[in-house]
Design a protein around this motif. Structure first.
Motif, PDB file in Angstrom:
ATOM      1  N   TRP B 328       0.832  -1.198   0.000  1.00  0.00           N
ATOM      2  CA  TRP B 328       0.000   0.000   0.000  1.00  0.00           C
ATOM      3  C   TRP B 328       0.869   1.251   0.000  1.00  0.00           C
ATOM      4  CZ3 TRP B 328      -1.459   4.166   3.271  1.00  0.00           C
ATOM      5  CH2 TRP B 328      -2.612   4.820   2.833  1.00  0.00           C
ATOM      6  N   ILE B 329       1.998   1.171   0.692  1.00  0.00           N
ATOM      7  CA  ILE B 329       2.919   2.316   0.731  1.00  0.00           C
ATOM      8  C   ILE B 329       3.379   2.668  -0.678  1.00  0.00           C
ATOM      9  CG2 ILE B 329       5.281   2.923   1.417  1.00  0.00           C
ATOM     10  CD1 ILE B 329       3.334   3.297   3.629  1.00  0.00           C
ATOM     11  N   GLY B 330       3.726   1.644  -1.439  1.00  0.00           N
ATOM     12  CA  GLY B 330       4.160   1.870  -2.812  1.00  0.00           C
ATOM     13  C   GLY B 330       3.047   2.463  -3.658  1.00  0.00           C
ATOM     14  N   SER B 331       1.838   1.919  -3.479  1.00  0.00           N
ATOM     15  CA  SER B 331       0.694   2.444  -4.223  1.00  0.00           C
ATOM     16  C   SER B 331       0.478   3.910  -3.873  1.00  0.00           C
ATOM     17  CB  SER B 331      -0.578   1.662  -3.884  1.00  0.00           C
ATOM     18  OG  SER B 331      -0.369   0.284  -4.026  1.00  0.00           O
ATOM     19  N   LEU B 332       0.549   4.204  -2.586  1.00  0.00           N
ATOM     20  CA  LEU B 332       0.385   5.582  -2.115  1.00  0.00           C
ATOM     21  C   LEU B 332       1.409   6.497  -2.787  1.00  0.00           C
ATOM     22  CD1 LEU B 332      -0.794   7.661  -0.022  1.00  0.00           C
ATOM     23  CD2 LEU B 332       1.044   6.951   1.496  1.00  0.00           C
ATOM     24  N   PHE B 333       2.641   6.011  -2.855  1.00  0.00           N
ATOM     25  CA  PHE B 333       3.708   6.820  -3.422  1.00  0.00           C
ATOM     26  C   PHE B 333       3.451   7.092  -4.911  1.00  0.00           C
ATOM     27  CE2 PHE B 333       8.092   7.282  -5.179  1.00  0.00           C
ATOM     28  CZ  PHE B 333       8.406   8.457  -4.507  1.00  0.00           C
ATOM     29  N   VAL B 334       3.131   6.023  -5.663  1.00  0.00           N
ATOM     30  CA  VAL B 334       2.936   6.188  -7.109  1.00  0.00           C
ATOM     31  C   VAL B 334       1.710   7.052  -7.396  1.00  0.00           C
ATOM     32  CG1 VAL B 334       2.344   4.977  -9.234  1.00  0.00           C
ATOM     33  CG2 VAL B 334       4.123   4.076  -7.751  1.00  0.00           C
ATOM     34  N   ILE B 335       0.622   6.802  -6.670  1.00  0.00           N
ATOM     35  CA  ILE B 335      -0.587   7.598  -6.893  1.00  0.00           C
ATOM     36  C   ILE B 335      -0.321   9.051  -6.539  1.00  0.00           C
ATOM     37  CG2 ILE B 335      -2.935   7.983  -6.038  1.00  0.00           C
ATOM     38  CD1 ILE B 335      -3.298   4.953  -6.047  1.00  0.00           C
ATOM     39  N   SER B 336       0.427   9.265  -5.468  1.00  0.00           N
ATOM     40  CA  SER B 336       0.758  10.640  -5.079  1.00  0.00           C
ATOM     41  C   SER B 336       1.588  11.319  -6.157  1.00  0.00           C
ATOM     42  CB  SER B 336       1.529  10.652  -3.763  1.00  0.00           C
ATOM     43  OG  SER B 336       0.768  10.035  -2.769  1.00  0.00           O
ATOM     44  N   LEU B 337       2.534  10.592  -6.723  1.00  0.00           N
ATOM     45  CA  LEU B 337       3.343  11.165  -7.797  1.00  0.00           C
ATOM     46  C   LEU B 337       2.450  11.626  -8.948  1.00  0.00           C
ATOM     47  CD1 LEU B 337       6.505   8.902  -8.362  1.00  0.00           C
ATOM     48  CD2 LEU B 337       6.441  11.287  -7.618  1.00  0.00           C
ATOM     49  N   PHE B 338       1.497  10.749  -9.321  1.00  0.00           N
ATOM     50  CA  PHE B 338       0.620  11.105 -10.442  1.00  0.00           C
ATOM     51  C   PHE B 338      -0.261  12.303 -10.104  1.00  0.00           C
ATOM     52  CE2 PHE B 338       1.643   7.061 -12.463  1.00  0.00           C
ATOM     53  CZ  PHE B 338       1.640   7.433 -13.791  1.00  0.00           C
ATOM     54  N   ILE B 339      -0.839  12.290  -8.903  1.00  0.00           N
ATOM     55  CA  ILE B 339      -1.711  13.411  -8.519  1.00  0.00           C
ATOM     56  C   ILE B 339      -0.897  14.703  -8.478  1.00  0.00           C
ATOM     57  CG2 ILE B 339      -3.156  14.352  -6.679  1.00  0.00           C
ATOM     58  CD1 ILE B 339      -4.505  12.127  -8.173  1.00  0.00           C
ATOM     59  N   ALA B 340       0.326  14.602  -7.958  1.00  0.00           N
ATOM     60  CA  ALA B 340       1.183  15.782  -7.906  1.00  0.00           C
ATOM     61  C   ALA B 340       1.456  16.299  -9.302  1.00  0.00           C
ATOM     62  CB  ALA B 340       2.493  15.433  -7.190  1.00  0.00           C
TER      63      ALA B 340
END
Lengths: 610, 424
Positions: B328-340
């Motif tokens: 989930w941490i990885g998913s959070l990171f990748v999704i955050s990158l995209f949203i950013a």
């Protein structure tokens, strides 16, 4: 204007991201069920192959059913050590064969070390009994069950067709995305034509395994499992006893027998000789046997009733007579002198009316009839006149179902040929043609071609006095259904019923006193028939091969129950082989057996030319 | 001559940084998909997808240099020509294209193939921006609206001819851009309403329940409000219209959609419907992601996302690998990158001084967003399986280049935003 819209978009983006993270949190952190499945061999996918539909005969007797069959699958990566001696013992292989099998496995295109791949295929029920108890000794190997075709009789092989694994090219053409590799598919006959109904729907179940690969139960409590749906059963129109009898009579001969119930178009028997044992094209030896059968010079896979195109011969005179009556160029009492200078004849007669001409199969009579039909004086130019007449003639003849495939529920039906003006234009390369060029068609020789099925259908049409229902082999999809809509519709000819009555009388006379009287007439019942002896292209000056023996008939005359056409290749006169077989079939169907054992013996002896 | 201009100082390095981070993570994950501990091949191996992806990344960097060097006026001036050229290529695809995996979407030169549909996105973005950015353009003008829909409709139709429904659907996201530029939100509401009815039609087996529901709602609506004839007539007409939509949805699903497309739609509603097909893909995908837990199994330690258990593993289902190996941490990171990245592009778009650049920026954000939302949504079972890549992340040359061009034209425009002001 547009105030706040950029905020809406920003918020939408962020909200989607948050929804994803919440959903992911549920899948990854809250729901623990996925964790146990975290290694590649945790879930075993077991394909649940559907049983193909069964096929029954018209009286409810089972003809085609399914036998269990097993494949041994391998997941290479799961094999840590293999006791090859024990393995060879259990699966009755030699060491060399085992090595060979592994070599074949690696050469397979779909081979993957982590996915189940077929290692040994088509193990029988007998093999399975031996293997079942010991399969657990060999981790990495799995048994997959499915079923193969089995037959209660050796009859009807060509009509039933066979089933085999789907080919690569057929798989590529599968628009519906229904089939997978290794699926069975009907390749010919009823199996191919009714594939959609017979095949059923494959299912799947998922099993959970522990670290050692032992199945521990269903994955997700079987919630994802889908059971297979068996195919629909078919009820054939065939009377399997009559069919078997026909095969018995035709044994050792080339040709075909077709029996139709005129009122319904239902095919009661359809025999193609020579044939093969349908069991040969099932199971382990399929490939081997297929090569054997398809290379057989007798062509047992050639379904003669619908694929063998012959000249119709004298039988065609019945059709000619009706067309001429319909066109009004003759009347039943019209007498024509048997002038044998243009065209030969046989028998002792000189100046017959229509009935006598049919009974004696008088060639000059029908030569004259066709000339009157084609040259009706509708044009002063003899070439144009013939053209007009031939077009008219062609229309009538085609209305009997000649010249095109009838549309039986089997693949690969041939249509024969009824020449048209366009056909002769092409054949003569644009040079003019008139009656004197084409008169052979008067007696069913020349360019005319028919398949035996069309002749049986013709007999049924005469029996029905003017219409036919397309002959078919399946009377019900599902056990209490109906035939397909195409087989419930009447096709009317262009000929009036009263002209059919004249034809029927003539055919009665053929059997009572004409060419058919010795072997086709039955004691208590009026049989209507017509003989034919058909010239064939195999005949050369050096090797004067005998004609094909042909007979069509129906019986009883009133309220007909069965119409038959019989072709026996290279057996001479129609009155001998074909007429005997046809009458025996009628007897068998109406009375359950023959009262004329000498005729049966005559047929089985097979010396028709003596 | 224009004044000396240092692109490296003006370009938005935040966006570039986010871009590089996503591309790099994508590359690592493509390697993870093909990684087999038994053979231990290098990430640079050109026989692997990861090696080839590196080639695509390096060529993308070259394309970026070219985009930044070319005069910024070029893109606006030649918008129609670029658009026309791409349409022509799309038109050629069904005629001379080659088929890969059931979709005829490739133009090939020898063993080298490109998908023109991936480039249609930036070309369409250019013309849409040019039209909306033209002097005197008014969004509420019907002729302008028809023109805009024709411009996004043409590539959509041509891509549908290639049977690539996923990519064709991407073009619908331009409606959001039109909305930002002043089009009535009515269209979006109708779209969302239509989607809800669509899903309901598929969910409810017996359509008579739906009709009964409509009638009930209609009667309630008539009863609670004023009983004026005009209002009742309007409500009735609306109900009939909705019933019409239901009938046409049923017709489209059973008669117009190809069997494999029907399967995909049905798999959304009922993932068990085709257990060996698309439903199973989603299940496998969820197992892979779900088995990652909170922290993941670690880089290259995944088991579910290897060996093609899930088809299209390195393209459409690449997100599974993140979920499995990084949790989930990885998913959070990748999704955050995209949203950013998306928010950054929106921010840049809003600061543009000319309309062309702003519309272009919005289009870039919306297209990337559509891909992001649909791609990840399908891997976690929130959307039907529509095969479109995760931008900058999925394996594939055409998509990598297409998205890079799309984004960097905008960064080029952004770098010059002050110049526009100076010229005015």
């Amino acid at each position: 204007m547009n105030e706040g819209r950029k905020e809406i978009i920003q918020i939408a983006f962020v909200v989607v991201g948050i929804i994803f993270l919440i959903k992911l949190f549920f899948i990854q952190v809250v729901d623990r069920k996925y964790e146990g499945m975290a290694n590649s061999n945790a879930i075993l996918t077991v394909v649940d192959f559907p049983d193909r539909g069964l096929i029954y005969d018209r009286n409810g007797k089972l003809i085609v059913y399914n036998d269990p069959e097993f494949d041994l699958l391998i997941v290479k990566k799961e094999i840590k050590t293999l006791d090859s001696a024990a393995f060879c013992d259990v699966f009755s292989l030699t060491r060399d064969q085992l090595h060979q099998k592994f070599k074949e496995l690696r050469a397979k295109k779909e081979y993957s070390p982590v996915k189940p791949t077929v290692f040994l295929d088509k193990l029988s029920n007998h093999d399975f009994a031996r293997i079942q108890d010991r399969i657990d000794e060999f981790p990495g190997f799995y048994i997959e069950a499915r079923s193969t075709r089995a037959y209660t009789t050796k009859a009807m092989a060509n009509a039933l067709g066979y089933v085999s694994e789907i080919s690569k090219s057929r798989l590529d053409k599968d628009e519906e995305n229904f089939y997978r590799q290794r699926d069975y598919i009907g390749q010919s006959g009823i199996e191919a034509y009714y594939e959609k109904y017979l095949r059923g729907q494959r299912g799947v179940s998922y099993r959970l395994r522990d670290v050692d690969g032992i199945v521990k139960g269903k994955f997700d409590e079987g919630n994802l499992d889908v059971p297979s749906v068996p195919g629909q059963d078919l009820v054939s129109t065939v009377d399997i006893d009559l069919q078997n009898y026909g095969e018995f009579l035709l044994k050792g001969k080339s040709g075909s027998i077709i029996a139709i119930e005129p009122s319904s178009g239902e095919i009661l028997a359809m025999v193609s000789g020579p044939s093969y044992d349908p069991t040969m094209l099932t199971g382990k030896n399929y490939s081997e046997n297929f090569v054997l059968i398809s290379n057989d010079t007798n062509k047992p896979l050639f379904n003669r009733p619908l694929m063998a195109q012959y000249r119709p011969g004298s039988i065609f005179k019945i059709a000619q007579a009706m067309v001429a009556l319909q066109e009004g160029v003759i009347r039943p009492e019209t007498r024509i002198y048997c002038d044998r200078t243009i065209i030969g004849c046989h028998g002792n007669h000189s100046n017959e009316d229509l009935r006598g001409a049919i009974t004696n199969s008088c060639n000059p009579y029908f030569w004259t009839v066709l000339r009157r039909m084609l040259n009706q004086g509708k044009s002063d130019n003899p070439f144009d006149d013939t053209r007009i007449g031939l077009a008219e003639w062609n229309k009538h003849i085609e209305s009997f179902g000649f010249g095109k495939s009838l549309g039986i529920d089997l693949p690969n039906e041939k249509g024969g040929l009824v020449p048209s003006p366009a056909y002769y234009d092409k054949a003569y390369g644009g040079r003019p043609w008139k009656f004197s060029n084409i008169y052979s068609i008067a007696i069913g020789e020349g360019e005319n071609l028919v398949v035996p099925l069309q002749m049986a259908n013709f007999a049924a049409t005469v029996a029905n006095k003017g219409y036919y229902i397309t002959p078919h082999l399946v009377k019900s999809v599902g056990t209490s259904g109906k035939p397909l809509p195409a087989y419930q519709e009447k096709h009317y000819t262009t000929i009036a019923p009263e002209n059919f009555a004249i034809a029927a009388d003539a055919m009665e006379e053929v059997v009572r006193s004409g060419t058919g009287q010795y072997r086709a007439s039955l004691k208590d019942i009026i049989v209507c028939g017509k003989t034919g002896s058909v010239q064939n292209d195999a005949r050369t000056v050096r090797d004067p091969k005998p004609d094909h023996s042909v007979f069509i008939a129906y019986a009883p005359k009133e309220n007909p129950k069965i119409a038959v056409s019989v072709y026996v290749e290279f057996s001479g006169q129609g009155a001998r082989a074909a007429a005997s077989i046809a009458s025996l079939m009628i007897e068998k169907y109406l009375y359950g057996g023959t009262k004329r054992p000498h005729i049966e013996e005559y047929v089985l002896r097979g010396k028709f030319l003596d | 001559m224009r004044q000396e201009y240092n692109i490296t100082q003006k370009i938005d390095w935040v966006t570039v940084g986010l871009y590089l981070a996503i591309v790099f993570l994508g590359w690592l994950n493509i390697y993870a998909v093909t990684y087999d501990a038994d053979t231990d091949q290098s990430i640079f191996n050109l026989g692997l997808n990861s090696g080839r992806q590196l080639l695509f990344i390096v060529t993308s960097l070259m394309i970026i240099s070219a985009i930044l060097i070319i005069d910024r006026q070029f893109y606006e001036t030649f918008a129609y020509i670029i658009y026309g050229a791409i349409l022509f290529l799309l038109f050629l695809v069904p005629i001379i294209g080659k088929e890969v995996g059931g979709n005829k979407a490739w133009l090939g030169i020898g063993s080298f193939g490109v998908q023109p549909s991936e480039f249609a996105k930036f070309a369409t973005t250019l013309v849409v921006a040019k039209v909306i950015g033209s002097i005197g353009f008014k969004m509420d003008n019907l002729r302008n609206q028809i023109l805009l829909f024709a411009l996004i409709g043409a590539p959509m139709m041509l891509i549908l001819l290639q049977k690539d429904t996923g990519t064709a659907l991407v073009f619908t996201i331009f409606v959001v851009v039109f909305f930002r530029e002043g089009m009535s939100p009515f269209l979006i509401l109708v779209g969302i309403g239509g989607a809800i009815i669509f899903v309901l039609t598929l969910l409810v087996e017996n359509q008579y329940y739906l009709y009964a529901g409509i009638v009930v709602i209609l009667i309630i609506a008539i009863l609670i409000g004023r009983k004026k004839f005009k209002r009742i007539a309007l409500l009735t007409l609306g109900a009939i219209a909705i019933a019409g939509v239901i009938i046409s949805v049923d017709y489209i699903v059973t008669d117009v959609l190809k069997p494999h497309q029907q399967d995909r739609v049905k798999a959304l509603i009922n993932p068990d419907a085709d257990p060996l097909g698309f439903g199973w893909n989603v299940t496998q995908s969820k197992i892979a992601i779900g088995s990652g837990g909170f922290f993941g199994k670690g880089f290259l330690k995944g088991t579910q996302t290897k060996f093609d258990f899930v088809p299209e593993q390195s393209t459409d289902f690449i997100f599974c690998t993140i979920g499995e190996e990084h949790g989930w941490i990885g998913s959070l990171f990748v999704i955050s990158l995209f949203i950013a990245l998306l928010l950054r592009i929106l921010f840049l778009a809003e600061r543009q001084k000319n309309k062309f650049a702003r519309v272009y920026g919005y289009s870039v954000a919306c297209i990337l967003f559509f891909h992001f939302a649909v791609n990840i949504g399908m891997t976690i079972g929130l959307f039907p399986v529509i095969g479109i890549p995760l931008p900058f992340f999925s394996y594939g040359g055409s998509s990598q280049w297409g998205f890079t061009i799309l984004l960097f034209i905008f960064l080029k425009l952004d770098a010059h935003r002050m110049q526009v002001l100076q010229r005015l």
